[in-house]
Design an enzyme around this catalytic site. Structure first.
Site, PDB file in Angstrom:
ATOM      1  CE  LYS A  78      33.277  13.112  44.985  1.00  0.00           C
ATOM      2  NZ  LYS A  78      32.564  11.834  45.237  1.00  0.00           N
ATOM      3  CB  SER A 153      32.745  10.337  41.585  1.00  0.00           C
ATOM      4  OG  SER A 153      32.334  10.300  42.927  1.00  0.00           O
ATOM      5  CB  SER A 177      32.731   7.797  44.762  1.00  0.00           C
ATOM      6  OG  SER A 177      32.117   7.789  43.514  1.00  0.00           O
TER       7      SER A 177
HETATM    8  N1  GLN Z   1      30.396   4.891  40.116  1.00  0.00           N
HETATM    9  C1  GLN Z   1      29.237   4.906  40.924  1.00  0.00           C
HETATM   10  C2  GLN Z   1      28.195   5.796  40.287  1.00  0.00           C
HETATM   11  O1  GLN Z   1      28.470   6.424  39.331  1.00  0.00           O
HETATM   12  C3  GLN Z   1      29.527   5.374  42.302  1.00  0.00           C
HETATM   13  C4  GLN Z   1      29.757   6.836  42.372  1.00  0.00           C
HETATM   14  C5  GLN Z   1      29.824   7.359  43.780  1.00  0.00           C
HETATM   15  O2  GLN Z   1      30.041   6.597  44.721  1.00  0.00           O
HETATM   16  N2  GLN Z   1      29.616   8.654  43.912  1.00  0.00           N
HETATM   17  O3  GLN Z   1      27.110   5.882  40.758  1.00  0.00           O
END
Ligand code: GLN
Length: 472
Positions: A78, A153, A177
């Site tokens: 990532k 994400s 994410s």
């Molecule tokens: N969708 C969640 C957020 O936007 C989790 C994102 C993540 O785990 N980085 O905070």
């Protein structure tokens, strides 16, 4: 027994060692696949770096040396991980030209084991999102249906694994994410116990729930990578020395049958859940009961409480973490008359709308006059959530939950309504607040199943997942 045998890492390892394929040819073919792919998962290809490493592996093979299990295995990162000398953009304009000054601990452990990073993967900027559309590299597309989102994400990472462009990828999970994109692309994604893997060298989103974790196509590969990257690190004070997850234990079906299972009634008997996801989850619970597994319906905090607590804390923490991006030390810098203006213009030009919304929201809940009422309340609620988990896991070994309340959205839908996007995280954020190990497995519902255990009980999670695989 069947799942012990399914491992792309083991298969590739044998193919390399037996000279069925050279490491250079393997890495080249994966880079080519990524170049001609249409899912928009790659922010940067690590071509020179990866091919250099592959040649070193080929020399070892030619010399008849024994390869380590991960040696020569191509993987993805990532684009929030640092790998010295390589780009790390967090899918933002701010860091689009930023070059990593050092290497993340988890990445270093994989390098030490001989695995080869080939790509920095598209994601929501700074981890802010649930679809990989909040990215300056353009939205990533779902591996199974290009009209649908990749999830987020860590969307690029999950799609790369699903399309076999990478053998495994390292995602990052703050509130879902790793688990949600794994579910959307029908692969496995593990959010390990908070502190099991060092966060040193992964860009911070919300430090109190950020974790590093693997995405892969089978449980054995998840297990192998998890063991390779776990461990205490003096550079991250939250880390602890964990026990390895044993492969015999993972495939022990008799052990799994004796585990007590729970699920949250209020997650399932809820207006917000999609009818299809609800029905298939209930079917799975019935199937477990029919097999003689003890299943308990539990009550938990409402999903709106979980989502509000998580977003209050996540926004507060990301506002603090991103304060360091002001044009002075990292990334882009706008020219302006005064220092204050440099900060203001740099930050307003280089953050996306979604990231700015979170910075403004986070500073608001931390500000004088509001922090008592909002931030401190979220802190107190989090303690209550933690205590509830502790008492529940004294009674059950495993908690099952769908990954998401709804099906995979089509591209373009999620960005229109940020609040709806936050609510789509309803089932993942609670386990993040608890710091618990949770696996997203491609079974049970159309967006997958979450399998959670008490802290540091990754073995139980993987054992139960393997058992469920054999049931289906
Ligand atoms: N969708 C969640 C957020 O936007 C989790 C994102 C993540 O785990 N980085 O905070």
């Amino acid at each position: 027994m069947k799942n012990k045998m399914v491992s792309d890492i083991r298969q590739l390892h044998a193919d390399l060692q037996n000279k069925k394929i050279s490491c250079e040819a393997l890495v080249k073919s994966k880079l080519e696949e990524l170049k001609s792919s249409t899912e928009n998962t790659a922010n940067f290809l690590l071509e020179d770096f990866a091919l250099g490493k592959a040649k070193e592996v080929d020399v070892k093979i030619a010399n008849g040396e024994e390869l380590g299990l991960l040696e020569g295995i191509p993987f993805g990162l990532k684009d929030v991980y640092l790998l010295q000398g390589q780009p790390a953009s967090a899918s933002s304009d701010f860091l689009k030209s930023y070059v990593s000054p050092y290497t993340a601990t988890a990445v270093q452990k994989l390098l030490d084991a001989g695995a080869i990073p080939i790509v920095k993967e598209n994601c929501d900027a700074f981890g802010h999102g649930s679809s990989t559309e909040n990215t300056v590299f353009g939205p990533a597309k779902n591996a199974l249906d290009s009209n649908k989102v990749a999830g987020g994400s860590s969307g690029g990472s999950a799609v790369n694994v699903a399309k076999k462009y990478t053998t495994f990828s390292l995602g990052g999970d703050t509130g879902g994410s790793i688990r949600q994109p794994a579910g959307y692309n029908k692969v496995y994604g593990l959010k390990p116990t908070y502190g099991r893997i060092s966060r040193y060298g992964i860009m911070a989103y919300a430090s109190s729930t950020d974790v590093v974790g693997p995405i892969a196509r089978n449980l054995e590969d998840i297990r192998i990578v998890l063991n390779a990257i776990s461990g205490q690190d003096f550079r991250d004070q939250t880390t602890y020395e964990s026990k390895e997850v044993d492969s015999e234990e993972m495939i022990n079906a008799d052990g799994a049958k004796n585990l007590k299972v729970g699920y949250y009634k209020n997650f399932i008997d809820n207006e917000a859940i999609d009818a299809g996801i609800q029905a298939s989850f209930k079917e799975l619970i019935q199937k477990l009961k029919d097999k003689g597994i003890e299943v308990k319906a539990l009550d938990f905090f409402g999903t709106s409480t979980l989502v509000s607590t998580y977003y209050t804390l996540a926004m507060a923490e990301t506002a603090s973490n991103l304060a360091r991006l002001d044009g002075t030390n990292y990334g882009n810098r706008a020219e302006a008359e005064s220092l204050k203006e440099i900060y203001a213009i740099t930050r307003s030009e280089n953050f996306t709308e979604e990231t700015k919304r979170r910075i403004v929201g986070g500073n608001q809940v931390l500000s004088q006059g509001h922090s008592e009422e909002i931030y401190n309340k979220a802190r107190a609620l989090r303690d209550e959530i933690d205590q509830r988990f502790a008492s529940e896991f004294a009674e059950v070994d495993i908690v099952l939950s769908p990954v998401t309340p709804g099906p995979v959205p089509v591209v373009g839908e999620t960005l229109k309504d940020p609040l709806a996007m936050y609510l789509s995280d309803a089932y993942t954020v609670g386990f993040s607040l608890g710091g618990l190990p949770t696996l997203s497995a491609p079974l049970g519902t159309e967006t997958g199943l979450q399998i959670t255990a008490a802290k540091d009980e990754e073995s139980k999670v993987l054992q139960f997942a393997n058992f469920l695989n054999e049931l289906s």
